[in-house]
Design a protein around this motif. Structure first.
Motif, PDB file in Angstrom:
ATOM      1  N   SER A 279       3.257  -0.119   1.743  1.00 59.62           N
ATOM      2  CA  SER A 279       2.546  -0.481   2.976  1.00 59.62           C
ATOM      3  C   SER A 279       3.469  -0.437   4.187  1.00 59.62           C
ATOM      4  O   SER A 279       3.014  -0.200   5.307  1.00 59.62           O
TER       5      SER A 279
ATOM      6  N   LYS B 121      -1.981  -0.681   5.734  1.00 57.72           N
ATOM      7  CA  LYS B 121      -2.251  -1.949   6.411  1.00 57.72           C
ATOM      8  C   LYS B 121      -3.618  -1.954   7.091  1.00 57.72           C
ATOM      9  O   LYS B 121      -4.003  -2.948   7.703  1.00 57.72           O
ATOM     10  N   GLU B 122      -4.352  -0.840   6.980  1.00 58.92           N
ATOM     11  CA  GLU B 122      -5.696  -0.797   7.552  1.00 58.92           C
ATOM     12  C   GLU B 122      -6.631  -1.681   6.737  1.00 58.92           C
ATOM     13  O   GLU B 122      -6.429  -1.901   5.539  1.00 58.92           O
ATOM     14  N   SER B 123      -7.682  -2.164   7.369  1.00 60.89           N
ATOM     15  CA  SER B 123      -8.568  -3.156   6.759  1.00 60.89           C
ATOM     16  C   SER B 123      -9.246  -2.658   5.486  1.00 60.89           C
ATOM     17  O   SER B 123      -9.577  -3.452   4.604  1.00 60.89           O
TER      18      SER B 123
ATOM     19  N   TYR C 216      -8.017  -1.378   3.023  1.00 58.80           N
ATOM     20  CA  TYR C 216      -7.186  -1.670   1.857  1.00 58.80           C
ATOM     21  C   TYR C 216      -6.989  -3.172   1.617  1.00 58.80           C
ATOM     22  O   TYR C 216      -6.230  -3.556   0.732  1.00 58.80           O
ATOM     23  N   ASP C 217      -7.664  -4.017   2.413  1.00 58.51           N
ATOM     24  CA  ASP C 217      -7.445  -5.461   2.313  1.00 58.51           C
ATOM     25  C   ASP C 217      -7.683  -6.008   0.908  1.00 58.51           C
ATOM     26  O   ASP C 217      -6.966  -6.895   0.441  1.00 58.51           O
ATOM     27  N   ASP C 218      -8.714  -5.502   0.233  1.00 51.65           N
ATOM     28  CA  ASP C 218      -9.046  -6.011  -1.110  1.00 51.65           C
ATOM     29  C   ASP C 218      -7.909  -5.790  -2.101  1.00 51.65           C
ATOM     30  O   ASP C 218      -7.705  -6.597  -3.012  1.00 51.65           O
TER      31      ASP C 218
ATOM     32  N   GLN D  86      -4.759  -5.969  -1.547  1.00 51.94           N
ATOM     33  CA  GLN D  86      -3.751  -6.994  -1.345  1.00 51.94           C
ATOM     34  C   GLN D  86      -4.049  -8.238  -2.166  1.00 51.94           C
ATOM     35  O   GLN D  86      -3.150  -8.947  -2.596  1.00 51.94           O
ATOM     36  N   LYS D  87      -5.330  -8.520  -2.383  1.00 58.47           N
ATOM     37  CA  LYS D  87      -5.733  -9.765  -3.057  1.00 58.47           C
ATOM     38  C   LYS D  87      -5.782  -9.621  -4.567  1.00 58.47           C
ATOM     39  O   LYS D  87      -5.915 -10.616  -5.277  1.00 58.47           O
TER      40      LYS D  87
END
Length: 361
Positions: free
Chosen positions: A17, A24-26, A28-30, A32-33
């Motif tokens: 990242s 770091k775009e939204s 790909y947020d899932d 990260q979790k």
């Protein structure tokens, strides 16, 4: 035990990242979790998200040259082929034309890599299902032989720059694959080879400092620079290029960092462990030539070998004073939660330049 077994899988995501800010775009947020049991699930998740985003933007197309026999003229007439048609009393024309097509190398690599992942047992079904749906949109794209890909020939420009992260994931997967002898099919290895991880390690550290310090601390820079040889007569035939991994500059100080990712940090000669001699000679040469370049400016130049920690008992953490310059050897422990890794990197800069990172991670 292979080296990346001592790196949390999620940390490879964080390294990517920073190396490729697209992550770091939204969208790909899932990722990260999520927690990942193996690196193939991580790469499958990134590819599934990334290809989905690419499909919304439209698959990259480029002009492909075709020579075909057609009932009407398209493009230029290929005379030798057309003459053969006439001699055979065929009422057709051989045409040479360019066609804007999705069936190009970038899409072929994506499709071939996805099908490689789909054959792996350790990739979760939820990622396979998502990738299979996306492959429906690649029906016009051919699969290619993975071992024949010439990565050095791939060029990114404005129209295909969004493929860069996806192609890096593909390369990590393909070049970390093994060929089984019984079936002749590719089988993914449980690791990414040392050379590929070394490049990612270097780029991660460079971009971490550029983003966390360079963007928030005025006057701080993190760049990969070339150092000119300081020659008495200017004759430089056959001399190698001195290309630094990371050069940090702040105020009147420069710190040249050589990032080293090895399975073994130390070399052993006659049962005596020492640092790799070539590494020490290299960083010393960089420092002395940079110092000579800046002579008379009051600028201070130091060097650092920054090794990724291994499972060896002896962990280098030394500072040497050599011919008026500081050369240090540090170890970065990647087998921790990412905030701890960030803390180690921050401390290197804070201790060396005597600064604090604004709004530290």
């Amino acid at each position: 035990m292979t080296k990346d077994k001592s790196i949390f899988i999620k940390n490879i995501y964080y390294m990517l990242s920073y190396a490729f800010t697209t992550l770091k775009e939204s969208v790909y947020d899932d990722i990260q979790k999520e927690s990942f049991e193996n690196i193939h699930n991580l790469f499958a998740a990134i590819l599934a998200k990334g290809i989905g985003l690419q499909l919304k933007q439209g698959l990259y197309r480029e002009y492909i040259n075709r020579v075909e026999t057609l009932p009407v003229v398209r493009g230029k007439i290929d005379m030798p082929g057309t003459i053969r048609n006439r001699l055979g009393r065929r009422q057709v024309v051989t045409c040479d034309y360019d066609e804007l097509s999705e069936n190009n190398l970038l899409n072929q690599i994506l499709k071939s890599t996805v099908f490689l992942l789909l054959r792996q047992r350790d990739v979760d079904e939820k990622y396979k299902a998502e990738l299979k749906k996306e492959m429906l949109f690649f029906s016009e794209v051919d699969q290619i032989e993975l071992q024949h890909i010439r990565w050095s020939d791939i060029r990114f420009q404005r129209n295909n720059r969004t493929y860069q992260l996806l192609l890096v994931i593909c390369q990590l997967l393909i070049e970390g694959s093994l060929l089984t002898t019984e079936s002749g099919e590719y089988r993914l290895a449980s690791f990414v080879d040392e050379q590929r991880m070394s490049r990612l390690y270097e780029k991660f550290i460079l971009e971490y400092y550029a983003q966390e310090f360079g963007q928030r601390l005025k006057g701080f820079s993190s760049r990969a620079l070339q150092i000119p040889w300081q020659l008495d007569d200017g004759y430089d035939a056959l001399l190698p290029v001195m290309q630094t991994d990371i050069t940090l500059t702040y105020g009147n100080q420069t710190l040249i960092i050589d990032a080293k990712y090895y399975e073994r940090t130390l070399q052993t000669n006659f049962d005596v462990q020492t640092l790799h001699s070539g590494n020490m000679y290299q960083i010393f040469t960089y420092v002395k030539n940079k110092e000579a370049e800046l002579e008379g400016t009051g600028h201070q130049v130091s060097g650092m070998l920054l090794y990724a920690k291994t499972d060896e008992d002896l962990v280098p953490d030394n500072v040497y004073q050599m011919s008026g310059n500081q050369i240090s050897v540090k170890t970065l422990d990647l087998n921790q939660e990412f905030p701890e890794i960030a803390g180690q990197l921050n401390k290197i800069v804070e201790d060396h330049f005597m600064v604090m990172l604004p709004d530290a991670v």
